[in-house]
Design a protein around this motif. Sequence first.
Motif, mmCIF file in Angstrom:
data_model
loop_
_atom_site.group_PDB
_atom_site.id
_atom_site.type_symbol
_atom_site.label_atom_id
_atom_site.label_comp_id
_atom_site.label_asym_id
_atom_site.label_seq_id
_atom_site.Cartn_x
_atom_site.Cartn_y
_atom_site.Cartn_z
ATOM 1 N N PHE A 123 8.571 44.900 40.965
ATOM 2 C CA PHE A 123 7.426 45.220 40.121
ATOM 3 C C PHE A 123 7.466 44.270 38.932
ATOM 4 O O PHE A 123 8.487 44.173 38.236
ATOM 5 N N LYS A 144 5.190 42.979 35.494
ATOM 6 C CA LYS A 144 4.058 43.231 34.604
ATOM 7 C C LYS A 144 4.064 42.219 33.475
ATOM 8 O O LYS A 144 5.110 41.913 32.898
ATOM 9 N N GLU A 183 1.992 41.430 29.834
ATOM 10 C CA GLU A 183 1.062 41.978 28.867
ATOM 11 C C GLU A 183 1.365 41.452 27.473
ATOM 12 O O GLU A 183 2.384 40.792 27.248
ATOM 13 N N TYR A 189 10.913 49.116 26.389
ATOM 14 C CA TYR A 189 10.782 49.054 27.852
ATOM 15 C C TYR A 189 11.920 49.777 28.571
ATOM 16 O O TYR A 189 11.770 50.157 29.734
ATOM 17 N N GLU A 201 10.291 53.081 28.980
ATOM 18 C CA GLU A 201 9.174 53.025 29.937
ATOM 19 C C GLU A 201 9.669 52.905 31.374
ATOM 20 O O GLU A 201 9.183 53.594 32.279
ATOM 21 N N LYS A 245 9.095 55.712 34.395
ATOM 22 C CA LYS A 245 8.250 55.385 35.545
ATOM 23 C C LYS A 245 9.039 55.170 36.828
ATOM 24 O O LYS A 245 8.569 55.494 37.921
ATOM 25 N N TRP A 259 16.409 46.138 35.601
ATOM 26 C CA TRP A 259 15.203 45.580 35.007
ATOM 27 C C TRP A 259 15.580 44.570 33.934
ATOM 28 O O TRP A 259 16.710 44.525 33.450
ATOM 29 N N ASN A 261 3.322 36.981 24.699
ATOM 30 C CA ASN A 261 3.309 37.884 25.851
ATOM 31 C C ASN A 261 4.731 38.239 26.281
ATOM 32 O O ASN A 261 5.689 37.525 25.978
ATOM 33 N N SER A 302 -0.665 35.951 38.452
ATOM 34 C CA SER A 302 -0.827 37.250 39.109
ATOM 35 C C SER A 302 -0.207 37.186 40.499
ATOM 36 O O SER A 302 0.134 36.107 40.995
#
Length: 379
Positions: free
Chosen positions: A42, A44, A46, A60, A63, A67, A73, A81, A138
Amino acid sequence: MIYTGLDGSKSFSISYSPLRKRWYPTHKQGRRICVVPSDLCFVKMEKAFSKKPSQIRDYYSIEVLEKFGKLPWDVALHGDNIILGVYKNFRSEGCYSVDLEVFSLARVLKLLGVDGYVLDLGRRKTTLVRVEGGLLKSYRVVLRGGDYLSRLINPEDPEEGERLKKEKGLEIKQVYEGLKGILSSLNLEEDVPVLLSGGGANLKGIKDLFKKLIKNPHCEPIYTSAFGASLKFVLKTPYPDFVERELSPQEIKTVGVLLLGGFFLFGFSYFGMERLWSVERLREREKTEFKKLFPNAPTAGIRQQVLSKATREDPFQLTVKLSELSPKLKEGMKIYSFEFSDGSLLVKGEGEESKVREINPKLVKKTPSGTLEFELEIK
């Protein structure tokens, strides 16, 4: 330095020179950088709410735990960003490092200096990565790949379907329509350059589906992910690398105290101990005091001589022999070696012929310069 990208059973190695900043492919195996499949990842990207790495990691960590639970991670700050990476169900034992597959694929386009797509057609999944400005923009993953196409050909006998797929490729209607369905679900834009990757890149007729194809001269399509992973520590990218770097305030304080203590001990040992426990100064003092007590004795083996002179037994034999040798030696003679064995002292040296003859040596030998080499034995 050798790095080996490992994507399942597929591997690709490069040899890298940090000084020359150059790399080249090699068949040797090195530090293994294991690729985590895209369907186990995964990622992300942002806007960053802070520029402080400690605050970002604290946020994070909560988070990710809420999740995903307790999963590996990492997060990286790039400009304004952040890029967050999480993976699951992947065993990294024996790996020097791990690299998320989407990062590995994107890294290849950065190396080639081209913006566009990487379409990785694997056996059980298809991954589409878009790169802009040399960085991951992406990605999408569809859990349909080569095995799915084989089953479309022959649901009862997938092995036969696999054989036909390899032989005829997109000439088979089921393969053509199945692949078009996969590409449609990925929303692949037709006018954007595409780098084909994975085993599916070799399907017959697949290149006719794309208007602009990117060529990778460094490896075959099946090794694209492994190749990208091998470049992880060679090609600078801002992706999370799952390497712990930041120290907590308490750790920083501890390191500071240890460093300060280390410098203090070093300074004490270098300056203080040299003054307090100087061996050379002690040796010189021994020689001076010995000469005062025994002016005619040579200063060789001082400790043994002192012990022998301090006892009521016979004097130290070597001391006696050296004392007998002292008056025999003449000015200008060179002494090369002493050998003391079974109470006999053998001296080897060199001197003028007239002076050497006076000491009645055991053996003599003429030298080209006119002097005599000699062996003198004192029994």
